[in-house]
Scaffold this active site. Structure first.
Site, short mmCIF file in Angstrom:
data_model
loop_
_atom_site.label_atom_id
_atom_site.label_comp_id
_atom_site.label_asym_id
_atom_site.label_seq_id
_atom_site.Cartn_x
_atom_site.Cartn_y
_atom_site.Cartn_z
N ASP A 34 0.85 -1.19 0.00
CA ASP A 34 0.00 0.00 0.00
C ASP A 34 0.88 1.25 0.00
O ASP A 34 1.97 1.23 0.58
CB ASP A 34 -0.91 0.00 1.25
CG ASP A 34 -2.20 0.73 1.01
OD1 ASP A 34 -2.15 1.96 0.78
OD2 ASP A 34 -3.27 0.09 1.05
N TYR A 146 -11.83 7.54 -12.83
CA TYR A 146 -12.04 6.27 -12.10
C TYR A 146 -12.75 5.26 -13.01
O TYR A 146 -12.26 4.15 -13.21
CB TYR A 146 -12.89 6.57 -10.87
CG TYR A 146 -13.16 5.39 -9.97
CD1 TYR A 146 -12.16 4.82 -9.18
CD2 TYR A 146 -14.45 4.84 -9.87
CE1 TYR A 146 -12.43 3.76 -8.33
CE2 TYR A 146 -14.73 3.79 -9.01
CZ TYR A 146 -13.71 3.24 -8.24
OH TYR A 146 -13.98 2.19 -7.40
P1 NAD Z 1 -9.77 2.46 0.07
O1 NAD Z 1 -9.46 3.82 -0.44
O2 NAD Z 1 -10.06 2.32 1.52
O3 NAD Z 1 -8.60 1.45 -0.29
C1 NAD Z 1 -7.75 1.60 -1.38
C2 NAD Z 1 -6.32 1.36 -0.92
O4 NAD Z 1 -5.45 1.47 -2.04
C3 NAD Z 1 -5.87 2.37 0.12
O5 NAD Z 1 -5.23 1.72 1.19
C4 NAD Z 1 -4.89 3.24 -0.65
O6 NAD Z 1 -3.90 3.83 0.17
C5 NAD Z 1 -4.33 2.26 -1.66
N1 NAD Z 1 -3.77 2.90 -2.86
C6 NAD Z 1 -4.34 3.89 -3.61
N2 NAD Z 1 -3.53 4.20 -4.65
C7 NAD Z 1 -2.44 3.38 -4.54
C8 NAD Z 1 -1.25 3.23 -5.31
N3 NAD Z 1 -1.00 3.99 -6.39
N4 NAD Z 1 -0.35 2.30 -4.91
C9 NAD Z 1 -0.55 1.53 -3.78
N5 NAD Z 1 -1.66 1.65 -3.03
C10 NAD Z 1 -2.59 2.55 -3.41
O7 NAD Z 1 -10.98 1.92 -0.81
P2 NAD Z 1 -11.80 0.56 -0.71
O8 NAD Z 1 -13.22 0.91 -0.55
O9 NAD Z 1 -11.16 -0.36 0.25
O10 NAD Z 1 -11.63 0.00 -2.19
C11 NAD Z 1 -10.74 -1.09 -2.48
C12 NAD Z 1 -10.88 -1.47 -3.94
O11 NAD Z 1 -12.23 -1.90 -4.20
C13 NAD Z 1 -10.59 -0.33 -4.91
O12 NAD Z 1 -9.90 -0.84 -6.03
C14 NAD Z 1 -11.97 0.13 -5.32
O13 NAD Z 1 -11.98 0.70 -6.61
C15 NAD Z 1 -12.77 -1.17 -5.27
N6 NAD Z 1 -14.19 -0.88 -5.04
C16 NAD Z 1 -14.65 -0.53 -3.80
C17 NAD Z 1 -15.98 -0.22 -3.63
C18 NAD Z 1 -16.55 0.16 -2.29
O14 NAD Z 1 -17.74 0.50 -2.21
N7 NAD Z 1 -15.80 0.11 -1.20
C19 NAD Z 1 -16.86 -0.27 -4.72
C20 NAD Z 1 -16.35 -0.60 -5.98
C21 NAD Z 1 -15.02 -0.93 -6.13
#
Ligand code: NAD
Ligand code: UDP
Length: 324
Positions: A34, A146
């Site tokens: 991360d 996105y």
């Molecule tokens: P979140 O923001 O809590 O988690 C994303 C993580 O990725 C964070 O820890 C962030 O620091 C890390 N990150 C971001 N850019 C990075 C990079 N360039 N290199 C390394 N780490 C990086 O979000 P989440 O809700 O846990 O989402 C996780 C995944 O699930 C994402 O890919 C998101 O698109 C997908 N998603 C989530 C939801 C939702 O409702 N939670 C819905 C659709 C898709």
């Protein structure tokens, strides 16, 4: 079950940290990678002492050189305020991140799962959304960094699969909530709970008639694990979400009631391209993932999330962006 070496990119995030919990619990050798853009170490602090857990600070837009059996690619900001903060970086994270994990998976013959999204469908004119629906995305709007980044990542996954034989899985995640959401991420569940707890007015964007279908994080993680461990013939994409649909006004009323707060709203303009409706068709997930379907309904999940928000000290959390 054999022990595998597993990489979780974005593993310190909201969903990623719950996934790491499950994988560590199952005894796998887990590497959490991360860059902490939208998360902080506190989400995985409890895992740091485990002998089968390792934490790497790295950005997925740069090549990754590891030897693993499986990769869950979750690294990407997910809240609108976070992904719009630096939209070019968001696109790079989705596209270069996908290229880097796929290249690594190809080299070490790892299986790789992509966390895709319901945003693939944009502002949908088919309701509920099945996987066959190709979507209605504005390619030049504020959500495009996105939506189009995630669409391009899906393309890369399928091209690496077809051209290079990489063993892939693609899940399309619908709105998910639960403990460890960042309190200042600006997403609707975290905003409403934080506001209700702090006695603030609830910020309603538009008239609140737009809908979302909210999935509790444990249900989502179960679906992700079943998809990764399912037969190689079924690579997806598959929708994962809770099909029970609510208007944002209904959500606000439920959160206020559960927090024992008055239902007072402050109306704000609806953001550009905000989808008017969203509901997953989970027929495919049920059929292919051993009858998977969400077990925890909204009221119960909200109670657990409210309990979490009451247990944390908000001042320990750094707002990653000014968008809250
Ligand atoms: P979140 O923001 O809590 O988690 C994303 C993580 O990725 C964070 O820890 C962030 O620091 C890390 N990150 C971001 N850019 C990075 C990079 N360039 N290199 C390394 N780490 C990086 O979000 P989440 O809700 O846990 O989402 C996780 C995944 O699930 C994402 O890919 C998101 O698109 C997908 N998603 C989530 C939801 C939702 O409702 N939670 C819905 C659709 C898709
Ligand atoms: N929303 C709202 N008030 C807020 C935050 C969000 O009314 O304080 C609305 C937003 O306009 C959208 C829905 O809630 O219609 C879900 O927003 P979120 O940012 O959680 O996720 P999205 O599904 O839009 O990516």
């Amino acid at each position: 079950m054999s022990i595998k070496r597993i990489l979780v990119t974005g593993g310190a995030g909201f969903v990623g940290s719950h996934l790491c919990d499950r994988l560590v619990e199952q005894g796998h050798d887990v590497i959490c990678l991360d860059n902490f853009f939208t998360s902080q170490k506190s989400n995985v602090l409890h895992l740091l002492d485990h002998r089968n857990f390792e934490l790497i600070r790295h950005d997925v837009t740069h090549p990754i050189w590891l030897e693993v059996d499986e990769v869950y690619n979750l690294a990407c900001p997910a809240a609108p305020g976070h992904y719009q903060y630096n939209p070019i970086k968001t696109m790079k994270t989705s596209v270069l991140g996908a290229i880097n994990v796929l290249g690594m998976a190809k080299r070490c013959h790892a299986k790789v799962l992509q966390a895709s999204t319901s945003e693939i469908y944009g502002d949908p004119n088919v309701h509920p959304q099945p996987e066959s629906y190709r979507g209605s995305v504005n390619p030049i709007g504020p959500r495009a960094c996105y939506d189009e980044g995630k669409r391009a990542a899906e393309t890369l996954f399928f091209d690496y699969h077809r051209s290079n034989g990489v063993n892939i899985r693609v899940v399309r995640i619908f709105n998910t909530y639960g403990p460890r959401m960042h309190p200042f991420d600006g997403r609707v569940v975290s905003n409403f709970i934080r506001q209700a707890i702090d006695g603030e007015q609830i910020s309603l964007f538009g008239d609140g008639s737009q809908t979302r279908s909210f999935c509790y994080v444990d249900d989502l993680v179960e679906g992700i694990l079943r998809m990764m461990n399912g037969p190689d013939e079924f690579v997806g994409p598959v929708n994962l979400g809770n099909p029970n649909e609510f208007s944002i006004m209904q959500l606000a009323q439920m959160v206020a009631e559960l927090c024992g707060a008055p239902t007072e709203f402050i109306h704000k303009p609806l953001p550009a391209d905000d989808p008017t409706q969203r509901q997953p068709d989970i027929t495919l997930a049920k059929a292919k993932l051993d009858n998977w379907e969400p077990q925890i309904q909204l009221k119960e999940g909200l109670k657990k999330t409210i309990e979490y928000f009451r247990s944390i000290n908000m001042s320990d959390f750094r707002a990653p962006t000014p968008n809250y």
